[in-house]
Design an enzyme around this catalytic site. Structure first.
Site, PDB file in Angstrom:
ATOM      1  N   CYS A   3       0.858  -1.195   0.000  1.00  0.00           N
ATOM      2  CA  CYS A   3       0.000   0.000   0.000  1.00  0.00           C
ATOM      3  C   CYS A   3       0.890   1.240   0.000  1.00  0.00           C
ATOM      4  CB  CYS A   3      -0.909   0.004   1.228  1.00  0.00           C
ATOM      5  SG  CYS A   3      -1.807   1.553   1.420  1.00  0.00           S
ATOM      6  N   CYS A   6       0.472   3.497   3.071  1.00  0.00           N
ATOM      7  CA  CYS A   6       1.134   2.938   4.258  1.00  0.00           C
ATOM      8  C   CYS A   6       2.637   3.220   4.197  1.00  0.00           C
ATOM      9  CB  CYS A   6       0.886   1.436   4.367  1.00  0.00           C
ATOM     10  SG  CYS A   6      -0.739   1.007   5.040  1.00  0.00           S
ATOM     11  N   ASP A  29      -0.636  16.238  -2.696  1.00  0.00           N
ATOM     12  CA  ASP A  29      -0.918  15.273  -3.751  1.00  0.00           C
ATOM     13  C   ASP A  29       0.150  15.409  -4.834  1.00  0.00           C
ATOM     14  OD1 ASP A  29      -3.766  13.677  -4.722  1.00  0.00           O
ATOM     15  OD2 ASP A  29      -2.221  14.065  -6.240  1.00  0.00           O
ATOM     16  N   HIS A  99      -8.332   8.239   2.280  1.00  0.00           N
ATOM     17  CA  HIS A  99      -7.706   9.559   2.256  1.00  0.00           C
ATOM     18  C   HIS A  99      -8.753  10.617   1.979  1.00  0.00           C
ATOM     19  CE1 HIS A  99      -7.380   7.697  -1.747  1.00  0.00           C
ATOM     20  NE2 HIS A  99      -7.554   8.894  -2.252  1.00  0.00           N
ATOM     21  N   HIS A 101      -9.191  14.225   0.251  1.00  0.00           N
ATOM     22  CA  HIS A 101      -8.624  15.258  -0.613  1.00  0.00           C
ATOM     23  C   HIS A 101      -9.053  16.610  -0.051  1.00  0.00           C
ATOM     24  CE1 HIS A 101      -7.736  12.613  -4.185  1.00  0.00           C
ATOM     25  NE2 HIS A 101      -8.653  11.859  -3.609  1.00  0.00           N
TER      26      HIS A 101
HETATM   27  P1  5GP Z   1      -8.091   8.619  -5.303  1.00  0.00           P
HETATM   28  O1  5GP Z   1      -8.436   8.678  -6.774  1.00  0.00           O
HETATM   29  O2  5GP Z   1      -7.709   7.241  -4.867  1.00  0.00           O
HETATM   30  O3  5GP Z   1      -9.132   9.259  -4.452  1.00  0.00           O
HETATM   31  O4  5GP Z   1      -6.835   9.573  -5.157  1.00  0.00           O
HETATM   32  C1  5GP Z   1      -5.525   9.127  -5.012  1.00  0.00           C
HETATM   33  C2  5GP Z   1      -4.632  10.350  -5.060  1.00  0.00           C
HETATM   34  O5  5GP Z   1      -3.348   9.969  -4.632  1.00  0.00           O
HETATM   35  C3  5GP Z   1      -4.490  10.946  -6.463  1.00  0.00           C
HETATM   36  O6  5GP Z   1      -4.908  12.297  -6.430  1.00  0.00           O
HETATM   37  C4  5GP Z   1      -3.000  10.804  -6.755  1.00  0.00           C
HETATM   38  O7  5GP Z   1      -2.467  11.897  -7.468  1.00  0.00           O
HETATM   39  C5  5GP Z   1      -2.386  10.671  -5.374  1.00  0.00           C
HETATM   40  N1  5GP Z   1      -1.179   9.871  -5.322  1.00  0.00           N
HETATM   41  C6  5GP Z   1      -0.985   8.644  -5.875  1.00  0.00           C
HETATM   42  N2  5GP Z   1       0.241   8.192  -5.599  1.00  0.00           N
HETATM   43  C7  5GP Z   1       0.836   9.153  -4.862  1.00  0.00           C
HETATM   44  C8  5GP Z   1       2.141   9.259  -4.274  1.00  0.00           C
HETATM   45  O8  5GP Z   1       2.996   8.388  -4.377  1.00  0.00           O
HETATM   46  N3  5GP Z   1       2.401  10.405  -3.582  1.00  0.00           N
HETATM   47  C9  5GP Z   1       1.485  11.397  -3.441  1.00  0.00           C
HETATM   48  N4  5GP Z   1       1.861  12.467  -2.737  1.00  0.00           N
HETATM   49  N5  5GP Z   1       0.256  11.335  -3.982  1.00  0.00           N
HETATM   50  C10 5GP Z   1      -0.057  10.220  -4.686  1.00  0.00           C
HETATM   51 ZN    ZN Z   2      -2.390   1.481   3.562  1.00  0.00          ZN
END
Ligand code: 5GP
Ligand code: ZN
Length: 124
Positions: A3, A6, A29, A99, A101
């Site tokens: 993950c 994590c 992000d 998470h 946003h």
């Molecule tokens: P979801 O679509 O799952 O709600 O959003 C996941 C978010 O995590 C996306 O906005 C993506 O840009 C961000 N994200 C994915 N991988 C990483 C990472 O390794 N580091 C950071 N800081 N953000 C990430």
């Molecule tokens: Zn996790």
């Protein structure tokens, strides 16, 4: 468990942290969708809000209050901001670690474009 959030919480993957306490972490992000786009995560692995249980009650509250605090620290309080959590495929969840946003810094598009002021065709 493989993950990415994590690993960010453990510090094995770097992030641009803006807030941390024993239970919650917040960071920028990696692909911001707004001038300010922060993510708030519980350090405990919970796959999504749908996987949260009553024992997570305090943790969820901590995450929400952290969202408020990082928004305040980013200067968004007066202009306003959005706090969103995606759950599952139709919402576009790609990281299966709960998470929030936190987005702001510009006028955000309406949640439903059909109801946004730009495309509102109702008679006034
Ligand atoms: P979801 O679509 O799952 O709600 O959003 C996941 C978010 O995590 C996306 O906005 C993506 O840009 C961000 N994200 C994915 N991988 C990483 C990472 O390794 N580091 C950071 N800081 N953000 C990430
Ligand atoms: Zn996790």
């Amino acid at each position: 468990m493989d993950c990415i959030f994590c690993k960010i919480a453990e510090g094995t993957i770097p992030s641009r942290k803006v807030y941390e306490d024993d239970h919650v972490l917040a960071f920028h992000d990696i692909q911001p969708q707004a001038p300010v786009h922060l993510l708030v995560i519980p350090k405990k692995h919970v796959a999504s809000l749908d996987d949260a249980s009553p024992e997570d009650l305090e943790l969820l509250g901590r995450a929400m209050l952290a969202a408020k605090q990082v928004a305040r620290d980013a200067g968004l309080t007066d202009s306003g901001y959005r706090v969103v959590t995606n759950i599952g495929p139709d919402a576009g969840q790609v990281v299966f670690h709960l998470h929030l946003h936190v987005m702001g810094g510009e006028k955000l598009a309406g949640l439903n474009p059909k109801n946004s002021s730009e495309s509102d065709t109702r008679p006034s």
